[in-house]
Each structure stands twice: as structure tokens, then as C-alpha cells.
Design a protein around this motif. Structure first.
Motif, PDB file in Angstrom:
ATOM      1  N   PRO A  29      -1.981   8.046 -16.456  1.00 61.85           N
ATOM      2  CA  PRO A  29      -1.498   8.432 -15.129  1.00 61.85           C
ATOM      3  C   PRO A  29      -2.523   9.223 -14.319  1.00 61.85           C
ATOM      4  O   PRO A  29      -3.400   9.882 -14.886  1.00 61.85           O
ATOM      5  N   ILE A  30      -2.402   9.148 -12.987  1.00 63.61           N
ATOM      6  CA  ILE A  30      -3.097  10.083 -12.104  1.00 63.61           C
ATOM      7  C   ILE A  30      -2.229  11.333 -12.075  1.00 63.61           C
ATOM      8  O   ILE A  30      -1.069  11.271 -11.662  1.00 63.61           O
ATOM      9  N   VAL A  31      -2.762  12.468 -12.532  1.00 57.42           N
ATOM     10  CA  VAL A  31      -1.917  13.645 -12.690  1.00 57.42           C
ATOM     11  C   VAL A  31      -2.129  14.699 -11.612  1.00 57.42           C
ATOM     12  O   VAL A  31      -1.496  15.747 -11.638  1.00 57.42           O
ATOM     13  N   GLN A  33       1.447  10.099  -3.364  1.00 58.20           N
ATOM     14  CA  GLN A  33       2.325  10.549  -4.453  1.00 58.20           C
ATOM     15  C   GLN A  33       2.993   9.388  -5.173  1.00 58.20           C
ATOM     16  O   GLN A  33       3.354   9.496  -6.335  1.00 58.20           O
ATOM     17  N   TYR A  62      -6.597   3.949  -4.136  1.00 55.35           N
ATOM     18  CA  TYR A  62      -5.671   4.411  -5.175  1.00 55.35           C
ATOM     19  C   TYR A  62      -5.074   3.238  -5.954  1.00 55.35           C
ATOM     20  O   TYR A  62      -4.849   3.336  -7.159  1.00 55.35           O
ATOM     21  N   ASN A 116      -5.326   2.794  -9.895  1.00 55.16           N
ATOM     22  CA  ASN A 116      -4.118   2.597 -10.685  1.00 55.16           C
ATOM     23  C   ASN A 116      -4.145   1.285 -11.468  1.00 55.16           C
ATOM     24  O   ASN A 116      -3.679   1.225 -12.599  1.00 55.16           O
ATOM     25  N   THR A 169      -7.591  13.351 -12.779  1.00 53.75           N
ATOM     26  CA  THR A 169      -7.370  13.922 -11.448  1.00 53.75           C
ATOM     27  C   THR A 169      -8.362  13.279 -10.479  1.00 53.75           C
ATOM     28  O   THR A 169      -9.442  12.844 -10.888  1.00 53.75           O
ATOM     29  N   CYS A 197       1.527   8.643  -8.468  1.00 49.14           N
ATOM     30  CA  CYS A 197       1.531   9.665  -9.523  1.00 49.14           C
ATOM     31  C   CYS A 197       2.929   9.775 -10.134  1.00 49.14           C
ATOM     32  O   CYS A 197       3.918   9.549  -9.455  1.00 49.14           O
TER      33      CYS A 197
END
Lengths: 344, 344
Positions: free
Chosen positions: B121-123, B21, B108, B112, B90, B24
Motif C-alpha cells: 500500500p501507499i501509506v 486518498q 498515482y 499503484n 510513502t 491509500c
């Protein structure tokens, strides 16, 4: 070679894509991405799910048409859970070359059978080689900003509504794994449970009724795909509240009560998962109207409370009070076979 | 247990989600889907890609940060190929429980690192158990309707522009697989090739220049992720046209020409794939301006023709004329090791 026995490797990526294009609207095929229109007044909602052979489905319980239907239903249910109506999905498919072409076509047929009930097109995807069949779905929907259903806005004093029965999907799975368990059931009862497991209905049909009844009142909630108990706990955790749930108000399908004991049925109702109902929090008067409108097992199962614990009560005093914790819900890195035994 | 050696199974789905998280935006976490705003004047563009361990990446050539970077770059490149600017992605992740948590975090981080270059962004996403590491990315972008770049609108007489060099990614992969091949290269040349393979740049930077130069003129095209040759063939097939490509106008990176023969370099330039440049078809005068503006190997490599064949010509007469066919491009259900030998 007979077409019946063709594998994905026999016809290659391009050959397979050509066959799958018949499931997609013509005008969006052939580019690097799909083009969609979003109503200017609406927000875009995006949700994604990955299904893996041997984890989420297996040949024993899930023919390819069922894998497809369930994959589509799970994603549409995530949209319904946020108050959104679907506008399209993409399908990412990873699979071994030896998979029969017919398996893939039947998977797509299953996806499409579910999607067509909700006027939702497959707008694109990707196909690639993998030792493990993996189906990744991303679904897009739209929602008016004031109608977004969130997990984090549940308010003490509000009713907790579930839109239908729970435990049927878990019961259907059990029957598929151990058919002899259903020997004392009628064919209709057996079929009802198996259908609940194989062709779950995302509750997009609830939304128009909900908007008509609640007007501009904000609704909190999510779907019960990871279990009814899990949904209540997640909503409470995200909203910083608690809940009191009355055992006897949780609707269980009659066919499930024919299959197992009431106590086992309740456990599956709470923790079985994949029933894809909505769990909604709203003022009691509106909740009552909604439940009457929906019927078919929709019910008020309890109330949001200030104290941040989720308690299962029994107004008949037959059972002692029980507290739910998140660890009783579905956890993807535990073994699937453990799930039903958590509370046995 | 030391955190360094924790596996995904040790911390479970919820524990892993918590760690991820941090990658995100805070306001979109915790619901069944992500909520995005789409500019009312724009169309939504959606693209999806699945990457599989042992097929698209391997421990030998692809550390997790590189898997992440390349996955993000491939999807942003698909958006660029349609003229769209990214608004979010996603991530669907399927992986065995024994994968170290650190591997996932580094994946990740790689995603990023690439996404941040483009304010994307990663949503949202999904995590689940699987015997095979599988990364499914769906990317969303927006484009003004008249600026959509399609494969199907190439016109005879238009120039074919490529936005940079080709073959470097394939050369970098070869160097990672057989490091001794690079013994005669400088460290800088080696690094240049490996960087081209591991951290490709989606050409979103081309779009503002393109719009400024072409005004309202329609542009056809796609990206060269499956090979430059494949891109030209796909565009021609979708547009019902042909193309004449001049061998000597295909820009090859100097470091690649230091590694292998000019003929091998050209083969990799045409069929190596994963260079993530754009292949655009537009009137010659505008094409010349674009190429001058972009520099860095951008070039006009040929012309769209009426006759529906794609021909590789050599204006020096050194090589005989050659016709490209789609089967020389990347096919996911053939073995990866076969790819470079198609035309050897």
C-alpha cells in the motif's frame, strides 16, 4: 581548485556521498537500504515531508544549517504529534550541480544538530541532480499501540491544550524579511524571534510528561505546523466535533508582542504556522496538570464541543465572535506572500 | 471548468489530497504519519529514491503512469536487493501548480499498478509546490535477520548470479528517443524493449526460491539498477574482493540483439542500468540450482576472486581482457546524454 569553492558537480555523486557518510552511523552505509530494529511491542510510525527552495526556504531567510534543522524538526514534530519517539530519518536530496559542496555539508550539519538532541540517526538517503533544491525527509518512530495520538478521537467536553506559544516563527520570518521592523526591539527580543523561526523545537519532550499524567486515557491531537487555527479545525473535522477557543488564552511570545500589535500577533498565532507545538485534547483535570507541568506558555485554549463549528470567542466582549474555516490555514498552492493577509 | 483541464492550482493542496486518498488504505489517512505493524521477528528495511523531471524521466519517453510504475519498481527492487519484502511506501510529491490534476492521478495509478502486484500500500506522503516535478519515494520492508542480503559479504570462490537479462531498459529508452532505429524490428520486439524500459519488474519473486535453495547460507548482492557492471564493482569494493566476469555469459534480450550490434548490446547490458535484476553471490552448486529454477535469462556470469579487480574475460579469445572501474557506472551529476558514450 580550493576545496572551499568546490561544487557538487566537481566531486560527483560518489564524492558527495562519501562526504555525507560522516553524518550517518557507519554500520548502515553502503547497501540499498537501511536496517532498523523495531521494538516488538511497538507500532512503526512513518511520516514524510518535502521542502523546496523558494517555497519553504530561501537564501534570504534560511541559511543551509537552518534548512536542515527545520526539516529535521518538522518531521520529528510529526512523530511527536502521533505520540511516537523517533528511531531514524532518511534524506532524499535533489540539487543542481553548481551548489557548493559546503552548502550540502552545512545542510547535513543542521539536520544532525537537531537530530542529535533526540538521539536520532540519519539512516540513509538518495542524492540526485535537479534544477531545484529539494529536500525530502522521511522519519520513522515507534509508539505503543494504546498511546497513538490521533486527530480523529477528540471528545466533546475535553480541554484543548497547546504546549507553548504561537506566532513566534511567523514573527521571526517577518523580521528576517524586513529587519527595520525590529529597530525598536532589544537584541534579545530580535534573537528570540529569529531563533523561534530558525531552530524550532519539536515537542518530543512533552511525551513522557503526557504519558505519566494521562495513564491509559486516550489523547487526541496533532502538531501546529500548519497553524494553530488549522490544527484545531483539522482535529474537529476528523473527529466530527467542534471547538470553542478563547482568544485571550492563546499564548503569544512577549518578543512578538513587542514587534507588532496584539491583534496582528494573534493572527500570526492562529495562522502563521511552523511553531511546531502540540495541540492535544484530553479531560480538563488532566489538561490542567499537564499545563502546570509544562509551563513556558503551555495553556488550555478552549474546549471541544458537540456542534461541529470552530468558534473564536472573547470572554471580555471586546471582539465579536468569529468562526474559523480551513481556508484560512496554510495552502501550498497559494502564494506564500498571501498567507499573512488572509485575515488582515 | 471541465474537470479534464483542471490544474493542481485549481483544486489546491486539500483538493488534490482528497483525490489521491482513493489510492491509500482508508484507515491510515488523516494523521501526521502512517502507522504500520512490523513482525516482531523481522528487521525493518528502509530505502529512498528521488526522481526528477528532466533527469530521470521526460514527457518524451515517460508518460505519468510510467513515471509512477518505475518509481515504485525502483524502490521495491532496492528492498528485494536486501532480501526484504515490502510493507508500504510513502510518496513525497513536489510540483508546479500548472500540472494537470489528471497527470498526478495517472502518476498515482502507475505507482499503484506496480505496487498492487506485490500487495504493497501507499501509506502516506506529502504534496507541495515546486518549479520542478520531483517524486520522492521511501519504501519499507521486512526481512529475517539471517536473510539480509548485503553488498559487503561476497566471498572468493562464490558464483555471481544475475537473475535475468540486461540492456533491455537502455534499448527501450533508445527506441523511444529514436523510433526510426526500430524500423527493422517486429512490433513484438519493439514492444518488448519499450515494456522493459517502462514497466520493469522488481525481482521480489526471486526471494522465496532463493531462501528455499540456500537455507541458512548467507547471500551477498544488490540490484543492477545503476548497471550490471556497477553492481559487480560495488559488491567487490564493499567486500574487499574482485571478480572475473565472462562476457558471453551475460544474458542480453533477443529484441536488443535485433536492435543493435552484439558489442553495443553488451555495453548497454553492462552500463545501461535500470534493468532492476538482482546480482547475487553464493556457492556454485546453489547458484546452479537457482539459475535453473529461475530461467528467463538467469545465469552465472562469473566468479568472485581474491584479487581486488573486476575483469571482463572472453574465453573464446576474441576480445582482449578488460578491467571495469566504477567511473563507467551511472553518475547523477554527469549529463544523461553522456552515459552511453563512456565505452563506445
Amino acid at each position: 581548485m580550493s576545496e572551499l569553492y568546490q561544487t557538487v558537480r566537481d566531486i560527483g555523486e560518489q564524492g558527495l556521498l562519501k562526504k555525507l557518510q560522516s553524518f550517518c552511523p557507519r554500520d548502515i552505509i553502503g547497501d540499498d537500504g537501511a536496517i532498523l530494529s523495531v521494538d516488538p511491542a511497538q507500532k512503526l510510525v512513518v511520516t514524510t515531508d518535502v521542502l523546496v527552495d523558494g517555497v519553504h526556504f530561501s537564501d534570504r531567510t534560511t541559511p543551509p544549517a537552518t534548512v536542515g534543522w527545520r526539516a529535521a524538526a518538522a518531521n520529528l514534530s510529526d512523530l511527536a504529534a502521533m505520540g511516537a519517539n523517533p528511531i531514524g530519518i532518511t534524506v532524499g536530496l535533489a540539487l543542481p550541480g553548481e551548489v557548493p559542496v559546503n552548502w550540502v555539508e552545512t545542510l547535513y550539519q543542521g539536520l544532525n544538530d537537531c537530530l542529535q538532541c533526540y538521539d536520532t540517526p540519519i539512516v540513509g538517503g538518495d542524492i540526485c541532480r535537479s534544477p531545484t533544491i529539494t529536500v525530502s525527509i522521511t522519519a520513522f518512530g515507534t509508539v505503543l499501540p494504546h498511546r497513538i495520538i490521533r486527530r480523529s478521537s477528540a471528545q466533546p467536553g475535553h480541554a484543548i491544550v497547546v504546549t507553548g506559544t504561537h506566532g513566534g516563527s511567523r514573527g521571526g520570518l517577518e523580521l528576517l524579511l524586513n529587519p527595520q521592523l525590529g529597530d525598536h526591539l532589544t537584541i534579545t527580543e530580535q534573537q528570540a524571534l529569529i531563533e523561534t523561526h530558525q531552530r524550532p523545537q519539536p515537542r518530543l519532550d512533552v511525551l513522557p510528561h503526557l504519558w505519566e499524567i494521562v495513564g491509559t486515557t486516550e489523547v487526541a491531537g496533532m502538531d501546529s505546523s500548519d497553524g494553530l487555527g488549522d490544527a484545531v479545525v483539522q482535529i474537529c473535522r476528523m473527529s466530527g466535533v467542534g471547538a470553542k477557543i478563547e482568544r485571550s488564552q492563546i499564548s503569544l511570545p512577549p518578543s512578538l508582542l513587542a514587534l507588532v500589535s496584539p491583534e496582528q500577533a494573534l493572527q500570526w498565532g492562529l495562522y502563521g504556522g511552523e511553531d511546531f507545538e502540540l495541540v492535544l485534547c484530553l479531560p480538563f483535570d488532566l489538561a490542567k496538570t499537564l499545563v502546570e507541568r509544562l509551563g513556558n506558555g503551555a495553556n488550555i485554549i478552549g474546549e471541544i464541543t458537540t456542534e461541529p463549528r470552530v468558534i473564536l470567542i472573547d470572554s471580555n466582549g471586546k471582539y465579536s465572535q468569529q468562526e474559523l474555516s480551513l481556508t484560512q490555514g496554510f495552502q501550498h498552492f497559494t502564494s506564500v506572500s498571501d498567507i499573512s493577509h488572509d485575515l488582515d
